[in-house]
Enzyme design. Structure first.
Site, mmCIF file in Angstrom:
data_model
loop_
_atom_site.group_PDB
_atom_site.id
_atom_site.type_symbol
_atom_site.label_atom_id
_atom_site.label_comp_id
_atom_site.label_asym_id
_atom_site.label_seq_id
_atom_site.Cartn_x
_atom_site.Cartn_y
_atom_site.Cartn_z
ATOM 1 N N ASP A 63 0.787 -1.249 0.000
ATOM 2 C CA ASP A 63 0.000 0.000 0.000
ATOM 3 C C ASP A 63 0.818 1.298 0.000
ATOM 4 O O ASP A 63 0.443 2.264 0.703
ATOM 5 C CB ASP A 63 -0.964 0.011 1.195
ATOM 6 N N LYS A 75 -6.559 -5.005 -3.106
ATOM 7 C CA LYS A 75 -7.191 -5.653 -1.946
ATOM 8 C C LYS A 75 -8.245 -4.731 -1.336
ATOM 9 O O LYS A 75 -8.002 -3.535 -1.154
ATOM 10 C CB LYS A 75 -6.122 -6.026 -0.912
ATOM 11 N N CYS A 98 -2.068 -2.512 7.813
ATOM 12 C CA CYS A 98 -2.027 -3.445 6.677
ATOM 13 C C CYS A 98 -0.786 -4.329 6.673
ATOM 14 O O CYS A 98 -0.850 -5.477 6.223
ATOM 15 C CB CYS A 98 -2.179 -2.669 5.379
HETATM 16 C C1 C5J Z 1 -3.071 0.625 5.533
HETATM 17 C C2 C5J Z 1 -4.833 1.859 6.592
HETATM 18 N N1 C5J Z 1 -2.542 0.413 4.344
HETATM 19 N N2 C5J Z 1 -4.087 2.220 7.628
HETATM 20 N N3 C5J Z 1 -4.311 1.189 5.540
HETATM 21 O O1 C5J Z 1 -2.472 0.372 6.542
HETATM 22 O O2 C5J Z 1 -6.003 2.152 6.546
#
Ligand code: C5J
Length: 226
Positions: free
Chosen positions: A30, A135, A168
């Protein structure tokens, strides 16, 4: 040190990681514009994006070395369909901020696939042949084809980097652990808006003899790759 079967020992916590390059993939979680860039959704919510941006240079160096060694790389992006059919109402409602997932944010519709903010930052942009896993959840294995791709490619180990450490990255490491993958997390290549959660997230991975995996520094992986 390289063992006769090609395994390399990487100094890590809670103990050395037996790195098998041909069976290990780099999984970058991400690293999306909306989370990392000034003016994006993350900053709009009041977060300090510099906490995440410090991971860009170490990730760049690791990615370059990984590609240079001809090893497998995969990227993930958190996001939803344009019609939001895969967005649980509870996820949309949570946070109670003025703008939520699917609304128009500073870089297009927030966490919607195809929007500018949903894309991966230029510094770590995927190359052709590197799978990008879209995802809908926090974990990269939930409702995706990640496990099938890894199995088809003979992957048994993952170096997991990206953001955020406690959300994540942690969720993905836990999911991977339950599916039998060995996970190594370079602490300088993962980040959180909250330094205390970053620290706790790393501790949770390596506690109890490495209950979810191993933690190291990217310099130690770079040295194993060189
Ligand atoms: C991730 C989030 N990628 N913190 N997303 O950690 O919402």
């Amino acid at each position: 040190m390289t063992q006769p079967n090609g395994t390399k020992s990487i100094d890590a916590e809670p103990y050395a990681f037996d790195f098998v390059p041909q069976k290990c993939a780099l999984l970058i979680i991400d690293m999306q514009r909306d989370f990392l860039e000034p003016g994006g959704f993350g900053e709009m919510l009041g977060n300090d994006v510099s906490q995440l941006r410090r991971t860009i240079e170490p990730n760049k160096a690791l990615l370059a070395a990984w590609r240079g060694a001809g090893l497998q790389v995969l990227h993930t992006r958190e996001g939803h369909r344009g019609d939001l059919a895969d967005l649980p109402p509870a996820k949309k409602a949570r946070g109670r901020s003025e703008k939520t997932i699917g609304d128009l944010g500073p870089m297009g519709r927030i966490l919607v696939r195809g929007e500018d903010g949903h894309d991966i930052i230029a510094e770590l942009y995927p190359q052709s042949g590197e799978p990008v896993i879209d995802k809908p959840g926090k974990g990269a294995f939930f409702a995706t084809d990640l496990h099938a791709i890894l199995q088809n490619r003979g992957i048994e180990q993952l170096v997991v980097t990206g953001v955020t450490t406690e959300v994540c990255v942690n969720t993905t490491v836990r999911e991977a652990n339950d599916r039998g993958y060995e996970c190594l997390v370079p602490e300088d290549c993962v980040g959180s808006y909250f330094p205390e959660f970053h620290e706790a997230g790393l501790k949770m991975i390596k506690a109890q003899g490495g209950i979810f995996g191993w933690v190291t520094h990217s310099a130690k992986i770079l040295s194993a790759l060189s």
